[in-house]
Each structure stands twice: as structure tokens, then as C-alpha cells.
Design a protein around this motif. Structure first.
Motif, PDB file in Angstrom:
ATOM      1  N   THR A 132      16.323  93.015  12.130  1.00  0.00           N
ATOM      2  CA  THR A 132      17.276  91.943  12.416  1.00  0.00           C
ATOM      3  C   THR A 132      16.716  90.562  12.073  1.00  0.00           C
ATOM      4  O   THR A 132      17.341  89.792  11.328  1.00  0.00           O
ATOM      5  N   ALA A 135      15.793  90.221   8.185  1.00  0.00           N
ATOM      6  CA  ALA A 135      16.949  90.216   7.289  1.00  0.00           C
ATOM      7  C   ALA A 135      17.770  88.941   7.425  1.00  0.00           C
ATOM      8  O   ALA A 135      18.223  88.366   6.422  1.00  0.00           O
ATOM      9  N   SER A 136      17.964  88.474   8.655  1.00  0.00           N
ATOM     10  CA  SER A 136      18.811  87.300   8.874  1.00  0.00           C
ATOM     11  C   SER A 136      18.212  86.030   8.270  1.00  0.00           C
ATOM     12  O   SER A 136      18.933  85.039   8.091  1.00  0.00           O
ATOM     13  N   GLN A 138      16.871  86.022   5.234  1.00  0.00           N
ATOM     14  CA  GLN A 138      16.888  86.153   3.783  1.00  0.00           C
ATOM     15  C   GLN A 138      18.141  85.496   3.193  1.00  0.00           C
ATOM     16  O   GLN A 138      19.201  85.451   3.824  1.00  0.00           O
ATOM     17  N   TYR A 141      21.546  87.555   3.094  1.00  0.00           N
ATOM     18  CA  TYR A 141      22.093  88.122   4.322  1.00  0.00           C
ATOM     19  C   TYR A 141      23.543  87.688   4.572  1.00  0.00           C
ATOM     20  O   TYR A 141      24.405  88.504   4.913  1.00  0.00           O
ATOM     21  N   LEU A 149      27.372  95.925   7.286  1.00  0.00           N
ATOM     22  CA  LEU A 149      26.269  95.495   8.132  1.00  0.00           C
ATOM     23  C   LEU A 149      26.351  96.175   9.501  1.00  0.00           C
ATOM     24  O   LEU A 149      25.338  96.639  10.054  1.00  0.00           O
ATOM     25  N   ILE A 162      19.174  98.309   5.819  1.00  0.00           N
ATOM     26  CA  ILE A 162      19.745  97.235   5.004  1.00  0.00           C
ATOM     27  C   ILE A 162      20.758  97.866   4.058  1.00  0.00           C
ATOM     28  O   ILE A 162      20.403  98.654   3.178  1.00  0.00           O
TER      29      ILE A 162
END
Length: 458
Positions: A132, A135-136, A138, A141, A149, A162
Motif C-alpha cells: 500500500t 504503491a501509493s 508511485q 498509482y 485496484l 499490483i
């Protein structure tokens, strides 16, 4: 990824760490600390594809070719840092194998090619890292499809995979078998089916066997159940197989089978149901979007032959207008059902080189790599909206599919169910019994028995 699933087998495997030679070239982008010795590490992945399999008849040749083409590109992009080593795994064993490896504290890959159907299994067994926070942060995202998602989140709301591609289901149709268009309601379908039977033809072929521990439940059966407004869970992990909507859907399937509107081959297993669509003896075939890669060669009702023997056959037939895509039938007042799933990546607990996996995911999300992954090993629609508008997705196939999906209500078959393997096996066995083995059996009673057996384990 037609053959991609989540179930059974125990094998542990070895991830080998290589040491670089003395005095190698510095890692690109690395800060100098006055030393020029850099360790090149293996980046280990588990895909269901085998880069060493060059058999043109292999069901997984698309993914195999992708890896052969792409491993060198990644190694070039990360020369001096990572060396990609893929260890191919059997599609129906790799998930259980990973669970066993994590629980035993054994060697695991740095990155696992996974699907949304694995999320609950992996969550319950503590298999995947929570991505979490990473990824958030990037750049890609915010561009991810929100539904895709959600499919990668566990019951705790954390992100355990992902998503890169999404695989909805729809119906492939020989246009000439349904000159008035594919039917929209069950009654219209049965009328068209009766007409085709008079011509010695079948209206439909589908995965009707109990093969692969009930995998058929997730395909045409779930499409039918959801099209009739049915669900398989109550939102709290309990099975709800016996509902009026599900009973009506199963009655529809039983009518198709007992009236001879589908070929006997639908119960043969081992993907034999596809043969009836290949030779056009069956007019329609509900399956996953990615299913086109496996249904070849083809002979159209008008005699046109598509014989390249690869995924281009179906695409060529669609471009020519011989095959069209359509939503499944639905009763008045209901929206056609559509199963869906996502495929992408997870980073297992205990991965030796998680940073390599993150570098790889970011690399796959780049415009130069994303469309290729979605089209080949992903076998579906892009999850990134930027990729959806790419030129590669403006073909007749993708444009038609987009229209069908927009007309359908797509959802994962399992809902809140946690023991997916058990749910599939019990549900498909009950439905198989009443549509094939004992067509006089009480549908509601058989569905209730399967439901009770599953819920007894909650």
C-alpha cells in the motif's frame, strides 16, 4: 492466462545468488563511494510461462515468447544491478507451492505473477507483502483502474498485489449462426437454439465439466448466475448458492443441456468444449476475454478458414466480421453478468531482493513496456488508463470488447468467500449433477446441500 488458477501442490525451489566478478562496472545511477566493486544479484520470478519452451503448439506460447523477448531487455536496462531469472511454474500448482514455501521459511521468488483470485488465499496465509505505502507513492498509482485496484486488496483493505491487466468475460459469437444478432434474453436464446438444432447445429458450447476442481463455476456458470441476478455470497463469507435467481439460472442451463442445444463435449474436460466453436458447430462460446488466444484454428460458417494456428486466428475472424462479441443473455430487468479478474504481481514475504521486484514493476508500468505486457502475458485490458488509449487497443477486437463490457455488470465470482477451492468444487459439482447426471433432481435442494456443506466450515 486461461490456464491460470490457484490450486494444489507442494514443491520448494531454490533461488541462487550470484556474486559479481572483481572490478565490475558500477551500477548505473549508483552513487560512488570510492569503490567500484558492485554485486550483480539475481532477480527471481515465478511465472506460469517457460522461456525455454519453444513448442509452437504450447497453450502458453504467448507468455513463453514474451519472456524470451523481454528478459534480455530487462537485463540490459538494469545491467550491473539485476539479472532476471525466471523459474516457470505449473499454473495450477504455483499458488499452493508459494504458500508452502513461505510457511516453511524456504526460498521464495522476489516477484510472483499472480491474479486477484489468489488474494484471499495469500492474505489468510501471510504470503504477500503489503504494498500500500510503496504503491501509493508511485507516479502510475493514480492512473490505475479503481475496480482493478480493489480486486488486489485483502479483507483488511491493504494492497497485496499490483494490477496490470484485467480479464473480463464475454461471449464469442459466429455472426452467421445468429443472423438477427445474439439473443438478449433467455427466451430469445432458447428460440434461436431450437432453430439451430433443426439445422444440426448447437447454440452454445461452454465449460460444463467438473474438471480442475470445479473451475467451470468461475466461467460460463458464473456468467449465467450473475446474469440472472444471482450471487454466491452474503458479503460476510457465507455461501448463498441456493437463491431464486441462482435456481432460475441453473434451470436455464439444464434446459440447454437436456434439449441438446449444447454438445456433449462440454462435459469432457481438458478444454475440449472449445472444439465445437473452432469448427462452428456451436454458435457461441462464453469465456474470458483472453480466451481468444487458445481457440484456433477456426473454420467459419461461410467456409472461411483461419489456420495460422495461433492467437491471430480469432483476431482475424473478428476483424473480418465472422466472429462478433456480445454480452450474455439476461432476463428482463437484469444486466448481463460478467466475471472479471485482474493479473499482475505480488512480492512474497521473505523475498531476498524486494527492491528488484519494485524496479521491475515500475519498469512494466512504463509506456514502452505496459501495453506489451497487457497484450501478451496479461491477456486482457489495461489497468492504466494511459495504456487503454494506446494505439494497440484501438483494434476491432478491443473496441468491440469495450462496448460489451460497458453493457455488462462485471464482478469477481467469489465475492467475500474465503475458501475458493472448496467453493468452486462444491458449487460446480452440485450444478453438474442437476444439469447432467440427474436432470430430475431438485435444483434448490442440491444447491442448498452444497451451500450447507461449505458454510459448515465457517
Amino acid at each position: 492466462m486461461k490456464r491460470f488458477s490457484t490450486w494444489t501442490a507442494l514443491v520448494l525451489l531454490l533461488a541462487v545468488t550470484l556474486s559479481g566478478c572483481a572490478m565490475p562496472a558500477p551500477t548505473p545511477g549508483a552513487e560512488s563511494d570510492g569503490q567500484d566493486a558492485t554485486e550483480i544479484k539475481d532477480f527471481v520470478t515465478w511465472y506460469q510461462y517457460d522461456q525455454n519452451n519453444e513448442d509452437p503448439a504450447s497453450d502458453e506460447r504467448v507468455g513463453n515468447e514474451y519472456l524470451r523477448d523481454t528478459v534480455p531487455l530487462f537485463n540490459e536496462a538494469f545491467a550491473g544491478k539485476w539479472n532476471w531469472v525466471n523459474q516457470p511454474k505449473a499454473w495450477d500448482q504455483m499458488a499452493a507451492e508459494l504458500v508452502a514455501a513461505v510457511q516453511a521459511g524456504g526460498d521464495v521468488p522476489d516477484l510472483f505473477h499472480t491474479g486477484s483470485g489468489n488474494v484471499t488465499l495469500f492474505y489468510k496465509n501471510g504470503v504477500m507483502q503489503d504494498l500500500t505505502e510503496w504503491a501509493s507513492a508511485q507516479s502510475w498509482y493514480a492512473d490505475l483502474d479503481a475496480h482493478a485496484l480493489e480486486a488486489c486488496k485483502g479483507p483488511d483493505g491493504a494492497l497485496y498485489c499490483i494490477p496490470v491487466a484485467q480479464q473480463p468475460q464475454l461471449v464469442y459469437v459466429w455472426k452467421d449462426r445468429f443472423p438477427d444478432g445474439f439473443p438478449k434474453t433467455p427466451d430469445e436464446f432458447l428460440a434461436a437454439a431450437a432453430s439451430l438444432k433443426e439445422q444440426g447445429l448447437y447454440a452454445i458450447t461452454f465449460f460444463g465439466s467438473t474438471a480442475f476442481d470445479g473451475e467451470g463455476l468461475t466461467r460460463a456458470v458464473w456468467t449465467a448466475l450473475s446474469s440472472f441476478g444471482g450471487v454466491l455470497d452474503d458479503g460476510e463469507g457465507n455461501m448463498t448458492l441456493n437463491t431464486p435467481e441462482n435456481v432460475a439460472a441453473v434451470e436455464f442451463l439444464r434446459t440447454i443441456v437436456q434439449n441438446g442445444y449444447a454438445p456433449e463435449i462440454i462435459f469432457a474436460g481438458n478444454w475440449q468444449e472449445e472444439e465445437a466453436f473452432k469448427d462452428a458447430s456451436a454458435g457461441s462460446f462464453p469465456t474470458g476475454l483472453f480466451g481468444y488466444r487458445y481457440v484456433n484454428p477456426l473454420t467459419a460458417p461461410n467456409g472461411t478458414e483461419y489456420t495460422k494456428g495461433n492467437e491471430e486466428d480469432m483476431l482475424d475472424a473478428i476483424t473480418a466480421g465472422d466472429v462478433i462479441l456480445a454480452p450474455f443473455v439476461a432476463p428482463e430487468g437484469e444486466t448481463p453478468g460478467c466475471g472479471t479478474a485482474v493479473s499482475g504481481f505480488g512480492i512474497p514475504v521473505g523475498a531476498k531482493n524486494a527492491e528488484a521486484a519494485k524496479d521491475y514493476i515500475n519498469w512494466i508500468m512504463e509506456p514502452g513496456q505496459n501495453a506489451d505486457w497487457v497484450l501478451r502475458p496479461g491477456g486482457g485490458f489495461p489497468v492504466l488508463s494511459a495504456t487503454q488509449s494506446a494505439e494497440q487497443f484501438q483494434s476491432p477486437f478491443y473496441l468491440e470488447a469495450a462496448e460489451v463490457i460497458a453493457q455488462s455488470a462485471c464482478s469477481p465470482w467469489y465475492g467475500s468467500l474465503e475458501r475458493l477451492a472448496e467453493a468452486k468444487k462444491l458449487g460446480m459439482a452440485a450444478i453438474y449433477k442437476v444439469i447432467k447426471e440427474d436432470p430430475t433432481a431438485d435444483i434448490a435442494a442440491e444447491l442448498q446441500a452444497a451451500q450447507d456443506e461449505y458454510n459448515a466450515g465457517n
